[in-house]
Design a protein around this motif. Structure first.
Motif, short mmCIF file in Angstrom:
data_model
loop_
_atom_site.label_atom_id
_atom_site.label_comp_id
_atom_site.label_asym_id
_atom_site.label_seq_id
_atom_site.Cartn_x
_atom_site.Cartn_y
_atom_site.Cartn_z
N SER A 299 -1.82 3.22 3.78
CA SER A 299 -1.24 2.05 4.48
C SER A 299 -0.47 1.19 3.49
O SER A 299 -0.49 1.43 2.28
N SER A 300 0.18 0.17 4.02
CA SER A 300 0.94 -0.72 3.14
C SER A 300 0.09 -1.89 2.63
O SER A 300 0.59 -2.75 1.92
N ALA A 301 -1.20 -1.90 2.99
CA ALA A 301 -2.05 -3.08 2.72
C ALA A 301 -2.06 -3.54 1.27
O ALA A 301 -2.01 -4.74 0.99
N PHE A 302 -2.15 -2.61 0.34
CA PHE A 302 -2.33 -3.00 -1.07
C PHE A 302 -1.17 -2.61 -1.97
O PHE A 302 -1.21 -2.84 -3.18
N ARG A 303 -0.14 -2.00 -1.38
CA ARG A 303 0.92 -1.40 -2.21
C ARG A 303 1.52 -2.34 -3.24
O ARG A 303 1.79 -1.93 -4.37
N MET A 304 1.78 -3.58 -2.81
CA MET A 304 2.46 -4.49 -3.73
C MET A 304 1.50 -5.35 -4.53
O MET A 304 1.92 -6.20 -5.30
N ASP A 305 0.18 -5.12 -4.37
CA ASP A 305 -0.80 -5.91 -5.13
C ASP A 305 -0.75 -5.54 -6.61
O ASP A 305 -0.72 -4.36 -6.97
#
Lengths: 344, 344
Positions: free
Chosen positions: B100-106
């Motif tokens: 998912s995109s939930a944590f990609r940019m963390d």
């Protein structure tokens, strides 16, 4: 009813094809005046009967004497027919509006989108006895420039990167039929019939079927590059294009990245496009509603949306836009009939 | 047969979805070793039975204790499930590979394409008892960068203009079914069922259904912009994208215009791409044979073609390319399993 003594005598060449049929619809829709109209086609289609504006017409085989007394001939029967018969019609004093690519890049042949460069046909008059060739641009070029030109006039486009999503109609009526046939076959688990295209088109897409040139571009792409320069009368404008066929019936879409000389913000761009003739803006971000090929099918206007500042360019000299236009109508027949209207 | 004592214990989260099912295929195809595997899904799908590598499995409802003793959890059940259960799995010492995109940019969460930035997972080991989150990039980003990165390493990409042709599969199995259903309906002259998409998808295309942000880009487009910067560890690379859904089943295509810092001619580019792992070059100009979504469907490799010098850029610092990749496979499941392989 536009049959009238004072109108020009018309000829429609390739009248049984997809664009030929659309010539008739558009002439009728726009109440184009004419005193006579000849329905011309190749030998294969000659002898058929057509009804147009309540009258019966016999489709005649194109021959040199077909053009005797013809004031305006709308051609869409492929490049070789245009090359053979276009100059004959001109010699007999007619004006040829040619939808093929045969003469587009010839010096002295105007390449015209009426909303963009009407000045290119200045001095050409139907019925004057002085023949002329006028070229209709390629469908992708027309649809792209309908949206890009109003912005170009304001801020000068220096570079344009175009990716197309082209419909079956650009390859003719038989291609549209093959797309339907293939789709049925694939849904039934059968191998797809590949007569017009050499590969599966249903639920697939592929690089445009035009021949690929030595520089790696296909001819469709180079039309966008070269025709833009000619129509804008700007030999320095930089254009690149990637042309792709998608399984859509009759309207093209184009993703266009624009680089301007001067700043142009997105609000100003929207304002300019809303006022542009032949253009409709569909750009509702909240509802995620933007132009689609289906929505512009059988419509005159080119739709533009996804108008936004390009985040990959510094400042406000870049925009991304998404354009859709009916390939058969504004991409071909409508544009040609609009040219003919300017000749009256 | 990859059930073995020495392998890690696995969990597949969202196992009944399109990507979940592909996780199983890919694990099997690649003979991924495991000592146990849990099949997890939301309540709606829990209770179903699955056969995997000759054994029957019950699909269990995801719960916090599902992750007890799990070494690697492959997540593809949407962002909210990832946000709720990803950190729990990590806390219990497992490594989450999240689609998912939930944590990609963390910050601190590696965003990984194994062929591109394997160094991002250095030091992370399955079964070490030290949990970690690893994000799988968005499908469009993976497919684009598989082709762009080998060129980037050679000549440094400074700007990239991407237009996508995205398949139904990116919106899940139900979207693929709706495309088939709509197509049947349209062919029968019936109005199309619009449950997943709010408009006709059959024989049409539209701007990607992801929400549109205040800058006019949709979230799918901004993923390409931001994820490229993170994966390449290059905050200055300039990217713009226009993301479009086309009526194709399970593979994406992308038209990519590249601007390089250093010269890179097309022959050299082809040579580089031919040697790139996970990439296949299909570029036969004479035969007009280039990558298509259909051809890469169910395949691991990303196909690239239409490799040519961009005529809109001076010198040899620009290229146009056309890329196709299976959205469910390399765009999602395969990439995640490849990440998991690096953790063993």
């Amino acid at each position: 009813m536009s049959l009238q003594e004072s109108g020009p005598s018309l000829a429609v060449v390739g009248v049984t094809g997809a664009v030929g049929q659309e010539f008739l619809s558009v002439l009728s829709d726009r109440d184009f005046p004419y005193r006579s109209i000849k329905m011309l086609a190749s030998r294969r289609s000659a002898g058929k009967h057509l009804t147009f504006q309540g009258r019966d017409y016999l489709v005649e085989e194109i021959a040199p004497d077909s053009f005797d007394g013809v004031d305006i001939a709308l051609f869409s029967a492929g490049g070789s027919i245009s090359k053979e018969f276009g100059p004959i019609a001109v010699e007999k004093g007619g004006i040829v509006v040619d939808n093929s690519s045969a003469f587009r890049m010839d010096e002295g042949v105007p390449l015209v989108i009426p909303e963009v460069n009407p000045e290119a046909v200045a001095g050409i008059r139907a019925g004057s006895g002085k023949g002329a060739l006028i070229a209709n641009p390629n469908c992708s070029t027309i649809i792209c420039l309908m949206a890009a030109t109003p912005l170009h006039r304001h801020a000068k486009v220096v570079r344009m990167v175009v990716s197309t999503y082209q419909a079956a109609s650009g390859a003719g009526a038989a291609a549209m039929e093959e797309l339907v046939l293939q789709t049925r076959e694939v849904l039934e688990g059968k191998p797809p019939t590949c007569n017009i295209f050499k590969q599966q088109y249903a639920f697939n897409l592929f690089s445009h079927n035009a021949p690929v040139m030595s520089n790696g571009y296909n001819e469709e792409e180079m039309k966008l590059v070269k025709e833009t320069r000619k129509i804008w009368n700007d030999k320095d404008v930089k254009v690149t294009a990637t042309c792709i066929r998608v399984p859509v019936m009759r309207a093209h879409a184009e993703s266009v990245n624009l680089q301007f000389e001067k700043p142009l913000d997105e609000e100003k761009a929207k304002e300019i496009l809303k006022k542009a003739p032949g253009v409709v803006v569909i750009d509702d971000r909240a509802a995620n509603r933007f132009p689609t090929p289906l929505e512009v099918s059988n419509k005159d206007d080119v739709a533009v949306g996804r108008i936004r500042r390009d985040v990959s360019q510094d400042g406000h000299t870049g925009l991304d836009i998404f354009v859709c236009g009916d390939q058969i109508r504004k991409g071909a027949a409508l544009n040609a009939v609009q040219i003919a209207e300017m000749l009256l």
